[in-house]
Design an enzyme around this catalytic site. Structure first.
Site, PDB file in Angstrom:
ATOM      1  N   GLY A  52       2.005   8.739  -9.975  1.00  0.00           N
ATOM      2  CA  GLY A  52       1.020   8.420 -11.006  1.00  0.00           C
ATOM      3  C   GLY A  52       0.710   9.525 -12.002  1.00  0.00           C
TER       4      GLY A  52
ATOM      5  CD  GLU B 265      -3.587  12.246  -7.430  1.00  0.00           C
ATOM      6  OE1 GLU B 265      -2.687  11.999  -8.222  1.00  0.00           O
ATOM      7  OE2 GLU B 265      -3.580  11.835  -6.266  1.00  0.00           O
ATOM      8  CG  ASP B 266      -2.753   9.315 -10.709  1.00  0.00           C
ATOM      9  OD1 ASP B 266      -3.248   9.875  -9.693  1.00  0.00           O
ATOM     10  OD2 ASP B 266      -2.075   8.282 -10.631  1.00  0.00           O
TER      11      ASP B 266
ATOM     12  CG  ASP C 169     -10.267   5.223  -4.984  1.00  0.00           C
ATOM     13  OD1 ASP C 169     -11.495   5.169  -4.792  1.00  0.00           O
ATOM     14  OD2 ASP C 169      -9.534   4.229  -4.844  1.00  0.00           O
TER      15      ASP C 169
ATOM     16  CE  LYS D  74     -10.895   3.838  -9.375  1.00  0.00           C
ATOM     17  NZ  LYS D  74     -10.080   2.886  -8.566  1.00  0.00           N
TER      18      LYS D  74
ATOM     19  CG  PHE E 244      -6.679  -1.472  -9.403  1.00  0.00           C
ATOM     20  CD1 PHE E 244      -6.305  -0.497  -8.494  1.00  0.00           C
ATOM     21  CD2 PHE E 244      -5.691  -2.104 -10.154  1.00  0.00           C
ATOM     22  CE1 PHE E 244      -4.971  -0.143  -8.327  1.00  0.00           C
ATOM     23  CE2 PHE E 244      -4.348  -1.762  -9.989  1.00  0.00           C
ATOM     24  CZ  PHE E 244      -3.997  -0.782  -9.086  1.00  0.00           C
TER      25      PHE E 244
ATOM     26  CG  ASP F 184       1.631   1.787  -9.462  1.00  0.00           C
ATOM     27  OD1 ASP F 184       0.788   2.674  -9.192  1.00  0.00           O
ATOM     28  OD2 ASP F 184       2.230   1.137  -8.584  1.00  0.00           O
TER      29      ASP F 184
ATOM     30  NE  ARG G  27       4.511   4.147 -11.290  1.00  0.00           N
ATOM     31  CZ  ARG G  27       3.628   4.527 -10.378  1.00  0.00           C
ATOM     32  NH1 ARG G  27       2.548   5.190 -10.747  1.00  0.00           N
ATOM     33  NH2 ARG G  27       3.808   4.222  -9.108  1.00  0.00           N
TER      34      ARG G  27
HETATM   35  P1  5GP Z   1      -7.289   8.520  -2.988  1.00  0.00           P
HETATM   36  O1  5GP Z   1      -6.384   9.120  -1.960  1.00  0.00           O
HETATM   37  O2  5GP Z   1      -8.155   9.540  -3.691  1.00  0.00           O
HETATM   38  O3  5GP Z   1      -8.083   7.355  -2.448  1.00  0.00           O
HETATM   39  O4  5GP Z   1      -6.399   7.831  -4.073  1.00  0.00           O
HETATM   40  C1  5GP Z   1      -5.583   8.545  -4.851  1.00  0.00           C
HETATM   41  C2  5GP Z   1      -4.393   7.737  -5.326  1.00  0.00           C
HETATM   42  O5  5GP Z   1      -4.629   6.306  -5.262  1.00  0.00           O
HETATM   43  C3  5GP Z   1      -4.169   8.022  -6.765  1.00  0.00           C
HETATM   44  O6  5GP Z   1      -3.301   9.100  -6.922  1.00  0.00           O
HETATM   45  C4  5GP Z   1      -3.563   6.759  -7.264  1.00  0.00           C
HETATM   46  O7  5GP Z   1      -2.183   6.798  -7.031  1.00  0.00           O
HETATM   47  C5  5GP Z   1      -4.184   5.692  -6.427  1.00  0.00           C
HETATM   48  N1  5GP Z   1      -5.327   5.050  -7.121  1.00  0.00           N
HETATM   49  C6  5GP Z   1      -6.652   5.243  -6.907  1.00  0.00           C
HETATM   50  N2  5GP Z   1      -7.393   4.479  -7.721  1.00  0.00           N
HETATM   51  C7  5GP Z   1      -6.512   3.803  -8.499  1.00  0.00           C
HETATM   52  C8  5GP Z   1      -6.666   2.850  -9.568  1.00  0.00           C
HETATM   53  O8  5GP Z   1      -7.758   2.460  -9.994  1.00  0.00           O
HETATM   54  N3  5GP Z   1      -5.502   2.395 -10.125  1.00  0.00           N
HETATM   55  C9  5GP Z   1      -4.271   2.797  -9.719  1.00  0.00           C
HETATM   56  N4  5GP Z   1      -3.222   2.281 -10.345  1.00  0.00           N
HETATM   57  N5  5GP Z   1      -4.092   3.672  -8.715  1.00  0.00           N
HETATM   58  C10 5GP Z   1      -5.205   4.179  -8.122  1.00  0.00           C
HETATM   59 MG    MG Z   2      -1.667   9.415  -7.691  1.00  0.00          MG
END
Ligand code: 5GP
Ligand code: MG
Length: 180
Positions: A50, A104-105, A108, A136, A157, A164, A170
């Site tokens: 991402g 990181e993109d 969450d 977030k 989301f 993606d 993407r």
């Molecule tokens: P975490 O491990 O912090 O829960 O999530 C991180 C990863 O989940 C991000 O790098 C991303 O790839 C994916 N992710 C989290 N939220 C979103 C979202 O709203 N949309 C998309 N496409 N990917 C997300």
């Molecule tokens: Mg990611």
């Protein structure tokens, strides 16, 4: 439905953040890094897939000696976090004693970064900073500081600008939010 809405697989997404706003957020992060990291020769570690677009746009705004490498992790399946993070490509650079910036993109739950942090500490990184384009705050469960945040968003989301939905979306320049 709004004509600018996009369809990916079975879902609809509405315009949410224009590229111009994304670009301003990236520029603000780059400005800070150009001051704060100038003499640290940092190694940027971008988390694939991402973050490739953010990492690229950020990296070419930096004007001091630095390096970049990539790791590949996956935690999302469809539109939900699976709470298990799979590592697909590891870190093969020497990180001992180095200043690291994780790129990181979106953060969450924070689990993905937590996993990378643990690994980097184990293999001897000196100083580890975190940069994320999107954050977030309502779903974040981590107990670490995030040093560089582009934009804070709600729980919805989103897709586009590298992000993606089930591998698609993407390529969009702007960011779109799911229409429930
Ligand atoms: P975490 O491990 O912090 O829960 O999530 C991180 C990863 O989940 C991000 O790098 C991303 O790839 C994916 N992710 C989290 N939220 C979103 C979202 O709203 N949309 C998309 N496409 N990917 C997300
Ligand atoms: Mg990611």
């Amino acid at each position: 439905m709004n004509q600018k809405t996009i369809n990916i697989h079975d879902k609809h997404f509405a315009p949410f953040i224009k590229f111009e706003e994304i670009d301003r957020a990236v520029a603000q992060i780059a400005d800070r890094m150009n001051k704060e990291l100038r003499d640290k020769n940092p190694l940027f570690i971008a988390i694939l897939n991402g973050s490739f677009m953010f990492a690229s746009d950020l990296f070419h705004k930096l004007d001091f000696p630095c390096e970049i490498t990539f790791v590949k992790l996956a935690s999302y399946s469809g539109t939900k976090s699976t709470e298990t993070v799979r590592q697909l490509i590891g870190i093969d650079e020497d990180v001992v004693g180095r200043n690291i910036v994780i790129v990181e993109d979106i953060i969450d739950s924070g689990l993905t970064i937590e996993r990378v942090l643990t690994q980097l500490r184990m293999i001897g990184a000196a100083d580890i900073r975190i940069a994320t384009l999107l954050y977030k705050p309502n779903t974040f469960k981590g107990d670490y500081a995030i040093d560089y945040v582009g934009l804070e968003i709600g729980n919805d989301f989103i897709v586009g600008y590298g992000l993606d939905y089930d591998k698609q979306g993407r390529n969009y320049k702007d960011i779109y939010k799911i229409v429930e």
